[in-house]
Scaffold this motif. Sequence first.
Motif: not given
Length: 313
Positions: A24, A27, A31, A55-56, A58, A60, A62-63, A313
């Motif tokens: 993550l 990029p 992707e 993910c949170e 990071a 991100k 929306e992953t 991050l």
Amino acid sequence: MAPRKIIIDTDPGQDDAVAILLALASPEEIEVLGITAVAGNVPLELTQKNARIVCELAGKPETRVFAGCDRPIERPLVTAEHVHGKTGLDGPTLPDPTMPLQDAHAVDFIVETLRAEPEGSVTLCVLGPLTNIATALRRAPEIAGRIAEIVLMGGAYFEVGNITPAAEFNIYVDPHAAAEVFACGAPITVMPLDVTHKALVTGPRNDAFRALCTPVGHAVAEMTDFFERFDKEKYGSNGAPLHDPCVIAHLIDPEIFSGRHINVEIETGSELTLGMTVADWWRVTDRAPNATFIGDLDADRFFALLTERLGRL
């Protein structure tokens, strides 16, 4: 060049978490189309939750995260709380996720994505047992020809086993799935214990994570502080091996790693050696090569990359 499209198939696991963070944070090269959870280090209820937690962490949310298979194809589930703790992410204190779990099953997502994306454009990054991947191949055999590459952490040749004398954990949990994946004809690159045990988080390397002075840096340092206790006791090593981030690092900078294109078969018929990766490293058989088995890495270069990316991050 355009970023490489990947699906991360995972059973977090502290080292899985670091691999997800690395992906993550990169990029330009990668992707992440989605993350698919599978039962492995801990049961599926926790692996899908842990993927969303990471993910949170990071930043991100929306992953897309999908829950997949909750047990191996033919055997009862074997888990590894003795290594990863009861949550799978023991070490740091991280909040429960608020981002949603996707409604679709992980196997459906894998199949539909490979059908929808251009042929040869999607890489599967497999950090846990191969149950989701084998199930997808059973459901839609034609997708094998659409996979750009399968890069996985699993198996061993000289190091042999870490869950039994003969088998590495990810392969042992679902050896029948592994056998089907290795026979599917897609290009495969393998990060076995032989290379991941050289990616050791020593004290100075963990200090570098902590010195990032970010929530991600502190969390990774606390994960490896917890994770290393098992490996130090078992192997007498100087720290915890970061198995799964090797998969992602190979996509970003393949020159960190070296290996051989050889034949690899998975033992499924013997209880004594169930899940063994029979790797023809010295090419003593006439079996056709079906996987690139990685044998070495530049550990300093690997940790420099990892630390720099986590710092984003």
